[in-house]
Motif scaffolding. Structure first.
Motif, mmCIF file in Angstrom:
data_model
loop_
_atom_site.group_PDB
_atom_site.id
_atom_site.type_symbol
_atom_site.label_atom_id
_atom_site.label_comp_id
_atom_site.label_asym_id
_atom_site.label_seq_id
_atom_site.Cartn_x
_atom_site.Cartn_y
_atom_site.Cartn_z
ATOM 1 N N SER A 277 -12.160 14.382 -43.971
ATOM 2 C CA SER A 277 -12.091 13.411 -45.064
ATOM 3 C C SER A 277 -13.216 13.644 -46.074
ATOM 4 O O SER A 277 -14.288 14.171 -45.737
ATOM 5 C CB SER A 277 -12.189 11.989 -44.507
ATOM 6 O OG SER A 277 -13.477 11.752 -43.975
ATOM 7 N N ASP A 278 -12.935 13.238 -47.319
ATOM 8 C CA ASP A 278 -13.964 13.338 -48.352
ATOM 9 C C ASP A 278 -15.198 12.519 -47.978
ATOM 10 O O ASP A 278 -16.330 12.921 -48.267
ATOM 11 C CB ASP A 278 -13.412 12.842 -49.690
ATOM 12 C CG ASP A 278 -12.326 13.751 -50.242
ATOM 13 O OD1 ASP A 278 -12.275 14.929 -49.828
ATOM 14 O OD2 ASP A 278 -11.534 13.287 -51.092
ATOM 15 N N GLU A 279 -14.964 11.372 -47.324
ATOM 16 C CA GLU A 279 -16.096 10.528 -46.913
ATOM 17 C C GLU A 279 -16.978 11.252 -45.908
ATOM 18 O O GLU A 279 -18.210 11.236 -46.018
ATOM 19 C CB GLU A 279 -15.600 9.216 -46.304
ATOM 20 C CG GLU A 279 -14.883 8.299 -47.263
ATOM 21 C CD GLU A 279 -13.374 8.534 -47.231
ATOM 22 O OE1 GLU A 279 -12.952 9.678 -46.894
ATOM 23 O OE2 GLU A 279 -12.646 7.582 -47.536
ATOM 24 N N ALA A 280 -16.345 11.914 -44.927
ATOM 25 C CA ALA A 280 -17.120 12.630 -43.908
ATOM 26 C C ALA A 280 -17.908 13.780 -44.528
ATOM 27 O O ALA A 280 -19.086 13.994 -44.202
ATOM 28 C CB ALA A 280 -16.196 13.141 -42.814
ATOM 29 N N LEU A 281 -17.280 14.528 -45.454
ATOM 30 C CA LEU A 281 -17.969 15.643 -46.097
ATOM 31 C C LEU A 281 -19.132 15.151 -46.966
ATOM 32 O O LEU A 281 -20.199 15.781 -47.007
ATOM 33 C CB LEU A 281 -16.988 16.449 -46.939
ATOM 34 C CG LEU A 281 -15.906 17.211 -46.161
ATOM 35 C CD1 LEU A 281 -14.920 17.865 -47.120
ATOM 36 C CD2 LEU A 281 -16.543 18.260 -45.248
ATOM 37 N N ALA A 282 -18.927 14.005 -47.636
ATOM 38 C CA ALA A 282 -19.992 13.456 -48.476
ATOM 39 C C ALA A 282 -21.176 13.001 -47.635
ATOM 40 O O ALA A 282 -22.337 13.300 -47.952
ATOM 41 C CB ALA A 282 -19.452 12.301 -49.310
ATOM 42 N N VAL A 283 -20.891 12.288 -46.553
ATOM 43 C CA VAL A 283 -21.965 11.801 -45.676
ATOM 44 C C VAL A 283 -22.668 12.987 -45.021
ATOM 45 O O VAL A 283 -23.896 13.006 -44.876
ATOM 46 C CB VAL A 283 -21.407 10.835 -44.622
ATOM 47 C CG1 VAL A 283 -22.466 10.517 -43.579
ATOM 48 C CG2 VAL A 283 -20.934 9.555 -45.293
ATOM 49 N N LEU A 284 -21.900 14.003 -44.610
ATOM 50 C CA LEU A 284 -22.486 15.197 -44.014
ATOM 51 C C LEU A 284 -23.484 15.841 -44.969
ATOM 52 O O LEU A 284 -24.606 16.197 -44.596
ATOM 53 C CB LEU A 284 -21.384 16.183 -43.647
ATOM 54 C CG LEU A 284 -21.833 17.549 -43.116
ATOM 55 C CD1 LEU A 284 -22.534 17.407 -41.784
ATOM 56 C CD2 LEU A 284 -20.644 18.494 -43.010
ATOM 57 N N LEU B 173 -20.809 6.680 -39.045
ATOM 58 C CA LEU B 173 -22.019 6.103 -38.474
ATOM 59 C C LEU B 173 -22.759 7.132 -37.624
ATOM 60 O O LEU B 173 -23.988 7.244 -37.698
ATOM 61 C CB LEU B 173 -21.661 4.874 -37.633
ATOM 62 C CG LEU B 173 -22.831 4.136 -36.972
ATOM 63 C CD1 LEU B 173 -23.805 3.614 -38.023
ATOM 64 C CD2 LEU B 173 -22.310 2.973 -36.115
ATOM 65 N N ASN B 174 -22.016 7.887 -36.840
ATOM 66 C CA ASN B 174 -22.639 8.909 -35.998
ATOM 67 C C ASN B 174 -23.265 10.016 -36.844
ATOM 68 O O ASN B 174 -24.312 10.571 -36.484
ATOM 69 C CB ASN B 174 -21.614 9.508 -35.036
ATOM 70 C CG ASN B 174 -21.215 8.534 -33.944
ATOM 71 O OD1 ASN B 174 -21.806 7.469 -33.805
ATOM 72 N ND2 ASN B 174 -20.196 8.887 -33.182
#
Length: 269
Positions: A83-90, A13-14
């Motif tokens: 995490s893959d999620e963090a890298l994708a959102v980034l 979210l951040n």
């Protein structure tokens, strides 16, 4: 597990809310355990360029491309898992920020082109195109106005005698004088050559007072042998806005011819 999931959700979210590249890295550094350093890179034509970082870059592993935009790469503290999620959102957020930046740049370029299209390049005053647009807008709003047409007498002699550089300086100087005299109650335009126009919307006085003011204060104050022929017309004098401009033009030429008669020179037609 629930706590780790909430922690990851908050991180994502951040990242989604981050308004800059630096803020994206700051959020990762704050919320990823063990992360001491992280650098964002851009790769173009095989050249890797550092964009921003937090921490000491000596304590980082090899740069890895982001899945959403492989031209962006990230290097960070070895042994720390992102995490893959963090890298994708980034990566997606970086693409979004790039799009925002491109839109802002295009908007700025468009505004600059619009300003250039409305501006006389020599004097910096508004030009004839700007006058036509502004006059239509003021007339559509039903705002009372006056038109002041000004033509410089003696300018050609200055231009021919002293050269175009001096002539241009005179045109710029008179344009600055008009802007100063006009103040907040109107706009000054250069219509071309040595012809200027003022569109007046809020002069504090009646018609005769304004006409007297214009003929006195809008003269050329700084060059011997150069004067201004001035014609003034008001919106209420004609139901056609084009006729108001034409009436100001006629009065300006009447003033020019009256001065020529007084000086024994040729009349303007």
């Amino acid at each position: 597990m629930a706590s780790a999931s909430r922690f990851l959700d908050q991180l994502l979210l951040n990242l989604v809310r981050a308004s800059s590249r630096q803020e994206l890295l700051d959020q990762l550094l704050i919320r990823v355990l063990g992360l001491r350093s992280i650098t964002l890179w851009w790769k173009d034509d095989g050249i890797l360029t550092s964009i921003c970082r937090v921490g000491d870059p000596r304590d980082e592993g090899a740069a890895r491309p982001l899945p959403s935009e492989p031209r962006y790469l990230l290097s960070w503290t070895p042994g720390v898992g992102l995490s893959d999620e963090a890298l994708a959102v980034l990566g997606l957020r970086l693409v979004y920020l790039d799009a925002q930046q491109a839109i802002a740049a295009l908007s700025e370029q468009r505004a600059a082109l619009e300003r250039a299209a409305r501006t006389d390049t020599l004097t910096g005053l508004l030009n004839r195109r700007a006058f036509d647009t502004d006059l239509d807008a003021i007339d559509a709003a039903g705002t009372p106005f006056a038109v002041v047409l000004i033509d410089l007498d003696g300018f050609k002699r200055v231009n021919d005698t002293y050269g175009h550089a001096v002539g241009d300086s005179l045109l710029r100087g008179y344009g600055a004088w008009l802007t100063r005299m006009t103040g907040a109650w109107g706009r000054a335009y250069r219509m071309g050559g040595d012809e200027y126009l003022i569109l007046v919307t809020s002069f504090p006085g009646n018609d005769p007072e304004f006409s007297a003011w214009a003929h006195e204060r809008l003269q050329v104050p700084f060059v011997d042998g150069v004067s201004a022929s001035i014609g003034v017309a008001w919106r209420h004098e004609s139901w056609r806005v084009s006729d108001v401009v034409r009436l100001a033009d006629q009065r300006m030429y009447h003033a020019k011819n009256a001065r020529a008669d007084a000086q024994g020179g040729p009349k303007q037609v």
